[in-house]
Design an enzyme around this catalytic site. Structure first.
Site, PDB file in Angstrom:
ATOM      1  CD  GLU A 179      -3.191  -0.990   2.007  1.00 48.03           C
ATOM      2  OE1 GLU A 179      -3.045  -0.329   3.049  1.00 48.03           O
ATOM      3  OE2 GLU A 179      -4.256  -1.576   1.724  1.00 48.03           O
ATOM      4  CD  GLU A 199      -3.843  -6.101   2.443  1.00 50.50           C
ATOM      5  OE1 GLU A 199      -4.712  -5.382   2.975  1.00 50.50           O
ATOM      6  OE2 GLU A 199      -2.637  -5.899   2.547  1.00 50.50           O
TER       7      GLU A 199
HETATM    8  P1  P53 Z   1      -7.368  -2.871   9.137  1.00 51.63           P
HETATM    9  C1  P53 Z   1      -6.468   1.652   5.282  1.00 51.63           C
HETATM   10  C2  P53 Z   1      -7.416   1.450   4.305  1.00 51.63           C
HETATM   11  C3  P53 Z   1      -7.444   0.270   3.609  1.00 51.63           C
HETATM   12  C4  P53 Z   1      -6.521  -0.710   3.911  1.00 51.63           C
HETATM   13  O1  P53 Z   1      -7.034  -2.877   7.580  1.00 51.63           O
HETATM   14  C5  P53 Z   1      -5.569  -0.507   4.871  1.00 51.63           C
HETATM   15  C6  P53 Z   1      -5.533   0.681   5.569  1.00 51.63           C
HETATM   16  C7  P53 Z   1      -4.503   0.926   6.612  1.00 51.63           C
HETATM   17  O2  P53 Z   1      -4.846   0.321   7.817  1.00 51.63           O
HETATM   18  O3  P53 Z   1      -4.601  -1.397   5.187  1.00 51.63           O
HETATM   19  C8  P53 Z   1      -4.526  -2.690   4.662  1.00 51.63           C
HETATM   20  O4  P53 Z   1      -6.465  -3.874   9.754  1.00 51.63           O
HETATM   21  C9  P53 Z   1      -3.191  -3.210   5.103  1.00 51.63           C
HETATM   22  C10 P53 Z   1      -3.279  -4.286   6.147  1.00 51.63           C
HETATM   23  C11 P53 Z   1      -4.498  -4.083   6.996  1.00 51.63           C
HETATM   24  C12 P53 Z   1      -5.725  -4.235   6.124  1.00 51.63           C
HETATM   25  O5  P53 Z   1      -5.688  -3.330   5.041  1.00 51.63           O
HETATM   26  O6  P53 Z   1      -7.085  -1.488   9.570  1.00 51.63           O
HETATM   27  O7  P53 Z   1      -2.360  -3.594   4.035  1.00 51.63           O
HETATM   28  O8  P53 Z   1      -2.079  -4.304   6.858  1.00 51.63           O
HETATM   29  O9  P53 Z   1      -4.571  -4.929   8.094  1.00 51.63           O
HETATM   30  C13 P53 Z   1      -7.042  -4.052   6.854  1.00 51.63           C
HETATM   31  O10 P53 Z   1      -8.794  -3.258   9.255  1.00 51.63           O
END
Ligand code: P53
Length: 491
Positions: free
Chosen positions: A200, A390
Site C-alpha cells: 500500500e 487483500e
Molecule cells: P485494518 C487503510 C485502508 C485500507 C486498507 O485494515 C488498509 C488501511 C490501513 O490500515 O490497510 C490494509 O487492519 C493493510 C493491512 C491491513 C488491512 O488493510 O485497519 O495492508 O495491513 O490490516 C485491513 O482493518
C-alpha cells in the site's frame, strides 16, 4: 469456466500483525512495537520518552507517528501493545500453514520483517536467526505446494532507521532497503518466486486529505519525497531481482479504493478524477509505466512541493517497472465538493455516504461492483497481470457454546467479491490470484484491535491479550475450501 486453470487462491497476512515475538531471536523494533491498541473511536498512540526522560503518548496517524522534538520512541511498561504478541504466528506457523493447506491454498501472501533480517536497518551483516526463520516458513509452504508471495515491506521500517536517519525522507534509506532486498533475494532464490516491493505504497499521500482536515504543504512535501525515495528503491529492487533470478515475478502493491463522484455536478466529476490521479494512479503509473503522470506537476504545484529527483532516478524508474500490478480492495469512497451531504465516519473511510451501499461496523462500504470497476479500469490502463492481494470484511465474531463461529456475513462478502472478479475476468481482465486478507485473525493495522476480525480461522485472543491463542476454523473456512476445490465454480 471463468477462473482459468492455475488461478492462485489463498490468503494474506503481514509480519507485524501476525508474528508477535517482537523481541525474540535478535529482531529489532519497528513502529508497531511502540504503538498502542485503539478502536474506531480512539486512535492508536505511539509512545516515547521525551528529552527530559518523561514518558508520553502521541496520536499515531496511520503509520507516521509524530513525536516531540528530541523524544525517542519507547516501549512503556504501563501500556499494552497488541503487536508484541499478535497471534504468535512466529511459533505457530506450522499449525497455521497446515490449516491453510487444508483450505486448499496454492498461494500464501506474507511479509518478511525487515527488522528480523537487519535489526537496525543499517547493520553490516544480516541476522542469521531471522534468515533461518523465514527459510523454515517458506519450506513449510513448499511442503504443501503453496507458493509464497512475499511483501518485502509491510509498514515496518526498522525504528532505528527512523530515529537515526529520519526514515524515508532520507535517500540513504534507498540503499539500506536495496541491500535488504538483495539479501533475501539471494537467500530465498529457490523458495520464493513472487515478490511485492512496498505494501500500500500510496497510503502515505492518499490519506492526507481524507481525515477532515486539510494537510499542510510540509506534510505533502514530506509525503511526496518519501514516495519518490520508495519508488526509486522499488525500481532498483526490481532490476536487481531480475538479475539475481530472471524467473522472479515482482509486483507493486496499491491500496485500491474505488472513488466515485458524489454527485453528477461536473465539479464533482473533476474532483473525483483528480482523486484517482493523486490517490491511485500517482504510484501505479511510476511503478508500472516507469514515469510520473502528466498530472504530477499539477499536484506538486498545488502543494508547493519541490522534490529531490536526479536524472539517475528517472533512469532507474524507467528500467525498474513491475511485472504485475497488485492491490488491496476493501471499499469505495465518494468524492464530493458539496458540503451538505451526509458523511461517512470510520477509520480510513471518509467522504459522502453512498445511499446505494451498506457499511461495515467500522464504516467501510461493502461494494463488490467497485472491485469489478477497479479491475477493469486498472487492467486497461496497464495491461499487466493483476492480483487482488487483500480483500475481506473486518467484523465482530461470536463464538457459540459449542465453539463454532457462524460468519455468514463474511461468506456473503467474499462470495460477492469473487463473483465480481469473475465478471471482470469474463470481460477480459487478466487476474491471476486472490489472497483474502487475514486468512487467520490478526491484529488490525488501522485500529490495533483483535476484535476487528477478518480470518477464516478464529484465534482465541482479545484486545487485552487474554486468551489461549487456540485456532478454530469458522464456517467461512469450509466455504472457502469448497470455492478453491471447485476453482470458483461453487460460491
Ligand atoms: P485494518 C487503510 C485502508 C485500507 C486498507 O485494515 C488498509 C488501511 C490501513 O490500515 O490497510 C490494509 O487492519 C493493510 C493491512 C491491513 C488491512 O488493510 O485497519 O495492508 O495491513 O490490516 C485491513 O482493518
Amino acid at each position: 469456466m471463468t477462473f482459468p486453470k492455475g488461478f492462485l487462491w489463498g490468503g494474506a497476512l503481514a509480519a507485524n500483525q501476525a508474528e508477535g515475538a517482537y523481541n525474540i531471536d535478535g529482531r529489532g523494533l519497528v513502529q508497531t512495537d511502540v504503538t498502542t491498541g485503539g478502536s474506531v473511536d480512539s486512535p492508536r498512540f505511539v509512545t516515547y520518552i521525551d528529552k527530559d526522560g518523561n514518558p508520553g503518548k502521541a496520536k499515531s496517524m496511520g503509520h507516521n507517528g509524530q513525536i516531540p522534538e528530541g523524544a525517542k520512541f519507547a516501549v512503556l511498561e504501563t501500556e499494552y501493545y497488541p503487536n508484541h504478541q499478535a497471534v504468535d504466528f512466529y511459533h505457530r506457523y506450522k499449525e497455521d500453514i497446515k490449516l491453510f493447506a487444508e483450505m486448499g491454498y496454492s498461494i500464501l501472501r506474507l511479509s518478511i520483517s525487515w527488522a528480523r533480517i537487519f535489526p537496525n536497518g543499517d547493520d553490516k551483516e544480516p541476522n542469521q536467526a531471522g534468515l533461518d526463520f523465514y527459510r523454515s516458513v517458506f519450506e513449510e509452504c513448499r511442503k504443501y505446494n503453496i507458493e509464497p508471495l512475499v511483501s518485502i515491506w509491510h509498514f515496518d521500517t526498522p525504528l532505528a532507521l527512523e530515529e537515526k536517519y529520519g526514515g524515508w525522507t532520507n535517500r540513504k534509506l534507498i540503499d539500506f532497503y536495496v541491500k535488504y532486498a538483495e539479501t533475501i533475494f539471494n537467500e530465498y532464490t529457490d523458495l520464493v518466486k513472487y515478490w511485492l516491493t512496498f505494501n500500500e505504497i500510496n497510503n502515505t499521500t492518499m490519506f492526507l486529505d481524507m481525515f477532515g482536515s486539510a494537510a499542510s504543504d510540509e506534510a505533502y512535501q514530506e509525503g511526496y519525497q518519501i514516495l519518490h525515495n520508495q519508488f526509486v528503491a522499488s525500481a532498483k529492487t526490481v532490476q536487481l531481482g531480475h538479475k539475481i533470478n530472471p524467473d522472479f515475478i515482482i509486483g507493486n502493491m496499491i491500496c485500491g479504493i474505488t472513488f466515485y463522484p458524489g454527485t453528477c455536478d461536473p465539479a464533482d466529476i473533476l474532483a473525483n478524477q483528480h482523486k484517482w490521479e493523486s490517490g491511485i494512479y500517482y504510484c501505479g503509473d511510476v511503478q508500472a509505466k516507469g514515469k510520473y503522470g502528466t498530472y504530477a506537476k499539477r499536484l506538486w504545484k498545488e502543494h508547493n512541493v519541490v522534490l529531490d529527483i536526479t536524472e539517475e532516478d528517472l533512469q532507474d524508474l524507467k528500467n525498474g517497472t513491475v511485472d504485475i500490478y497488485t492491490f488491496s480492495y476493501y471499499m469505495s469512497n465518494n468524492i464530493t465538493t458539496h458540503t451538505d451531504q451526509e458523511m461517512v465516519s470510520g477509520n480510513f473511510s471518509t467522504g459522502a455516504k453512498n445511499p446505494y451501499l451498506t457499511y461495515s461496523d467500522w464504516g467501510w462500504a461493502h461494494d463488490p461492483v467497485g472491485l469489478q470497476y477497479y479491475l477493469e479500469k486498472i487492467y486497461d490502463r496497464y495491461e499487466l497481470p493483476l492480483m487482488v492481494v487483500e480483500n475481506g470484511l473486518g467484523a465482530f465474531d461470536k463464538v457459540e457454546e459449542d465453539g463454532s463461529i457462524h460468519d455468514d456475513y463474511r461468506i456473503d462478502y467474499h462470495r460477492a467479491h469473487i463473483s465480481a472478479m469473475a465478471d471482470a475476468i469474463d470481460n477480459g481482465v487478466n487476474l491471476i490470484a486472490y489472497t483474502t486478507w487475514g486468512c487467520i485473525d490478526i491484529v488490525s493495522a488501522g485500529t490495533g484491535e483483535m476484535r476487528k476480525r477478518y480470518g477464516f480461522i478464529y484465534v482465541d485472543i482479545d484486545d487485552e491479550g487474554h486468551g489461549s491463542l487456540d485456532r478454530t476454523p469458522k464456517d467461512s473456512f469450509y466455504w472457502y475450501q469448497k470455492v478453491i476445490e471447485t476453482n470458483g465454480a461453487v460460491l
